[in-house]
Design an enzyme around this catalytic site. Structure first.
Site, PDB file in Angstrom:
ATOM      1  N   HIS A 367     -26.512  -2.685  -6.888  1.00  0.00           N
ATOM      2  CA  HIS A 367     -26.167  -2.701  -5.466  1.00  0.00           C
ATOM      3  C   HIS A 367     -25.164  -3.765  -5.084  1.00  0.00           C
ATOM      4  CE1 HIS A 367     -29.503   0.120  -5.332  1.00  0.00           C
ATOM      5  NE2 HIS A 367     -28.707   0.675  -4.451  1.00  0.00           N
ATOM      6  N   CYS A 680     -22.835  11.680  -2.811  1.00  0.00           N
ATOM      7  CA  CYS A 680     -22.596  10.342  -2.266  1.00  0.00           C
ATOM      8  C   CYS A 680     -22.849   9.231  -3.291  1.00  0.00           C
ATOM      9  CB  CYS A 680     -23.411  10.109  -1.007  1.00  0.00           C
ATOM     10  SG  CYS A 680     -25.179  10.085  -1.298  1.00  0.00           S
TER      11      CYS A 680
HETATM   12  C1  PEP Z   1     -27.493   7.072  -5.329  1.00  0.00           C
HETATM   13  O1  PEP Z   1     -28.582   6.834  -5.841  1.00  0.00           O
HETATM   14  O2  PEP Z   1     -26.573   7.687  -5.891  1.00  0.00           O
HETATM   15  C2  PEP Z   1     -27.218   6.633  -3.954  1.00  0.00           C
HETATM   16  C3  PEP Z   1     -26.150   7.045  -3.302  1.00  0.00           C
HETATM   17  O3  PEP Z   1     -28.082   5.744  -3.407  1.00  0.00           O
HETATM   18  P1  PEP Z   1     -28.140   4.201  -3.794  1.00  0.00           P
HETATM   19  O4  PEP Z   1     -26.981   3.917  -4.710  1.00  0.00           O
HETATM   20  O5  PEP Z   1     -28.058   3.434  -2.529  1.00  0.00           O
HETATM   21  O6  PEP Z   1     -29.448   4.093  -4.475  1.00  0.00           O
END
Ligand code: PEP
Ligand code: MG
Length: 755
Positions: A367, A680
């Site tokens: 993240h 996404c």
């Molecule tokens: C994913 O898991 O691809 C996503 C978009 O969510 P995050 O990266 O915030 O877990």
């Protein structure tokens, strides 16, 4: 004859005098080796310096032939001196000539000597050279003598890191710690940044090395250790302290090391040898760092890192440098260097001055990397040992495109990068000129390009990129940067502001997705073996209905009178989605009862990021208004490889057949149920991967704002149908001698597509 006890202190005093005398560099070194030899009653004292061609060059000697100075060299690993240079371990031998690695150098005349004591000269864990004493009789050097040598080595290391010795270094053979270095890592966030190092966890610079009063220094150490131990215990014992399990683990391991008698004893020994308390801590820290650099076992390295962090803490306590623990005023073009960093820590920095981050660890889908991308901050991770190689204020170039860091770059490298930066500026200007053009391929396929966002600062980019809206608003970012749970009012404020910036463009708010590596410091949770598969995201929200209700209330209020899109993360079973929908419906009734205006339309979607959902799409899709693939988590779970663990995160190609087939299965189901589908995850923002996604029929891609330009440029130059046909052929026919990645790479090259 060696002097008796107390000699290390006498030696240190003599060295201090020598350092204060007005001498030339070579003269000073000659005098230092004389002082050491006389103090220890040694026939020989030699000082070898490691050059950047991995040769140890004799820089000064007492007892060997003077003609050998700056002539005799030993390769790393060659002879005993070379071995010490290679493994940074001291050697104390009664008869060196019997040692299998003894290397005879006729020009030095050293075959007359038997006893040998060699110690590494280290600074910040890095090898700078080797200091040796020799005696003609056969004997083992005493503890006092080895202590005296280690202390002398610490002083020599400090001297070497100043500019005083530059004149002794032959042109072309760069020896000092301040040399240019190129460190290969992994690009986490694209772009090039030229700036100055700011250490996230700054080291304390020790300036006072020689103790005036040993007992006083021992007492200082004692006091500092006591206070440090107490502060760690305090934090751990405070029952009201809401600390996360990761934080607790770190503190537990600090506590263990803080009470380690061996560590304390080694520092005490160094002080008894004549060093100040802080110099003693630093000397022991140097040994730890040297071990860390040599260590390949990840677990042991981690523990050594903990010990290193603890030494920093102790140094701060000793020098009362606690103020430096807070965030420093950043220079312009600051480049933050750290071993690891959570997304919340990154967000605490002043974005207007921050141009890049470099981490020793991390993975592309971690993240902190995602936040860096969404803020447009260049980032490189997995840059081995970077934090111990640089100092605050060092010049540095971070190349997020290549995943390379140039520390203290020379003029040529700098000039090349200034040119590259200009090209990047031109590229950005090109992307900016595309901002109002819709993303339509040459053969007329329209692709919706959307942002991944989560803060007011990154919402501003919507205007600059001309994206169609926000496909993923990560609401947890607000929770991660807050010091306490954001109350309803603050949540309403953020969502309203985001809606206001988006104007008429669409925006999809994802419900809280905390847990895993998204640590919310004020929410305590029990330590978990597998946090990525643990009590996180929707699971946590369903167990804490108050939290979920408040967020839904905030969203309903912020979106009054317009369309509200709510995305539910980490759905593992359709029933979970239904539970959330029921909460939303209940909250709508409440709003109405209270006479509050509702959004004009509410759409509720599910994230597809847990593999089991792939096997009940026919049950899920009739329940939802839209779906969004979270490829970061979906690929992590499909391949059973932790997205935050650099050792495995990139082991499996996310667009290899099994993963691409899984995506295609979702595309087909969405078509069948006539449900809007967006991708996404981070894949959508990488041109080659985005091409694979478009080829299998995805036409809504949500990504970090800096990816919009490159992806749009690709789309505008693309004939999608021919390559889509080839990809789909492989997908349905299976076995082929070419991977999807190879196929796309060849296609991009042959078609001269802009990637
Ligand atoms: C994913 O898991 O691809 C996503 C978009 O969510 P995050 O990266 O915030 O877990
Ligand atoms: Mg996810």
């Amino acid at each position: 004859m060696p002097l008796t006890s107390g000699s290390p202190r006498i030696l240190l005093k003599q060295l201090r005098q020598t350092l204060a005398e007005p001498l030339g560099s070579q003269e000073r070194l000659d005098k230092i080796v004389d002082v050491i030899a006389l103090n220890m009653g040694a026939n020989v004292c030699s000082f070898y310096v490691l050059r950047d061609d991995s040769e140890l060059e004799l820089f000064a000697t007492h007892g060997l032939k003077r003609e050998a100075i700056h002539v005799t060299t030993l390769r790393l690993g060659e002879g005993l001196v070379g071995i010490i240079g290679a493994d940074a371990k001291m050697r104390n031998l009664d008869d060196v000539t019997k040692h299998p690695s003894f290397a005879y150098r006729p020009e030095t005349g050293e075959d007359r000597f038997n006893a040998f004591l060699g110690v590494p000269v280290l600074r910040a864990g890095q090898m700078l050279g080797v200091l040796v004493v020799q005696n003609s009789e056969k004997r083992i050097y005493t503890e006092d003598e080895t202590e005296a040598m280690l202390t002398s080595a610490t002083i020599l290391a400090e001297m070497l890191s100043t500019s005083e010795f530059e004149s002794l270094i032959k042109p072309g053979s760069d020896i000092d710690l301040r040399r240019s270095r190129t460190i290969e890592g992994v690009g986490f966030s694209q772009g090039i940044a030229i700036g100055q190092v700011v250490l996230h966890d700054p080291r304390v610079v020790v300036t006072n090395f020689v103790a005036d009063d040993i007992d006083f220094e021992l007492e200082r150490l004692n006091r500092a250790l006591r206070s440090m131990r107490m502060s760690i215990d305090d934090i751990l014992n405070r029952s009201d302290m809401q600390i996360s399990s990761t934080h607790r683990d770190i503190l537990e391991s600090y506590r263990m090391f803080a009470h380690d008698r061996g560590w304390e004893k080694r520092i005490q020994e160094a002080i008894k040898g004549g060093l100040t308390a802080e110099a003693g801590v630093e000397r022991v820290q140097n040994d730890t760092r040297a071990r860390m650099l040599r260590q390949s076992d990840v677990y042991i390295r981690e523990r050594l890192h903990d010990l290193d962090d603890l030494a920093n803490r102790l140094l701060r306590t000793l020098t009362d440098n606690s103020a430096s623990l807070g965030l420093v005023e950043l220079p312009q073009n600051a480049i933050i260097i750290s071993r690891t960093m959570g997304p919340a820590e990154l967000l605490e920095y002043d974005k207007s001055k921050l141009s890049a981050i470099v981490l020793e660890e991390g993975a592309t889908t971690a993240h902190v990397a995602i936040v860096a991308r969404s803020l447009g901050i260049v980032a490189v991770g997995q840059a081995d040992s970077i934090a111990s190689l640089c100092e605050n204020g060092d010049n540095i170039i971070v190349d997020g495109n290549e995943g390379v860091v140039h520390l203290r770059p020379n003029a040529d490298v700098e000039a090349t990068y200034i040119e590259k930066l200009e090209l990047t500026t031109q590229k950005l200007a090109r992307y900016a000129s595309l901002k109002d053009r819709p993303a339509i391929t040459k053969d007329d396929h329209r692709i919706e390009l959307l942002h991944n966002s989560g803060l007011v600062v990154d919402m501003q980019a919507l205007e600059e990129t001309g994206a169609n809206g926000v496909g993923l608003f990560r609401t947890e970012l607000q929770f991660m940067i807050a010091s306490k749970l954001p109350p309803l009012k603050e949540q309403v404020e953020l969502y309203s502001k985001a809606i206001e910036i988006a104007q008429e463009k669409e925006i999809t708010f994802r419900l809280l997705d905390i847990g895993g590596d998204k640590v919310v410091p004020y929410m305590r949770s029990a330590a978990e073996e597998n946090p990525a598969m643990g009590w996180r995201s929707l699971r946590l929200a369903l167990d804490r209905p108050g939290l979920l209700r408040t967020q839904i209330r905030a969203l309903l209020q912020a979106a009054k009178g317009r369309t509200l899109k709510i995305l539910v993360p980490m759905v593992s079973e359709t029933v979970e989605f239904k539970l959330v929908r029921a909460v939303i419906e209940k909250e709508c009734l409440r709003q109405t009862r209270l006479g509050l205006e509702l959004p004009s339309l509410i759409k509720i979607g599910a994230m597809i990021e847990v593999p089991s959902l792939l096997f009940e799409l026919d049950i899920l899709l009739p329940e939802v208004d839209f779906i969004s693939i979270g490829s970061n988590d979906l690929v992590q779970f499909l391949t059973a490889s932790d997205r935050a663990n650099p050792r495995v995160a990139n082991n499996y190609d996310p667009i290899a057949l099994p993963r691409l087939r899984a995506f295609k299965h979702i595309v087909d189901a969405a078509k069948k149920h006539d449900i809007e589908l967006t991708m996404c995850g981070e894949l959508a923002g990488q041109p080659l991967e985005a091409l694979a996604l478009m080829a299998i029929g995805m036409n809504r891609l949500s990504m970090g704002p800096s990816s919009i330009g490159p992806i749009k440029e690709l789309i505008l130059a693309l004939d999608l149908d021919p390559i889509a046909k080839q990809v789909l052929d492989i997908l349905s026919n299976g076995a082929t001698d070419i991977t999807i990645r190879e196929l796309l790479t060849n296609h991009i090259e042959s078609q001269n597509l802009p990637i």
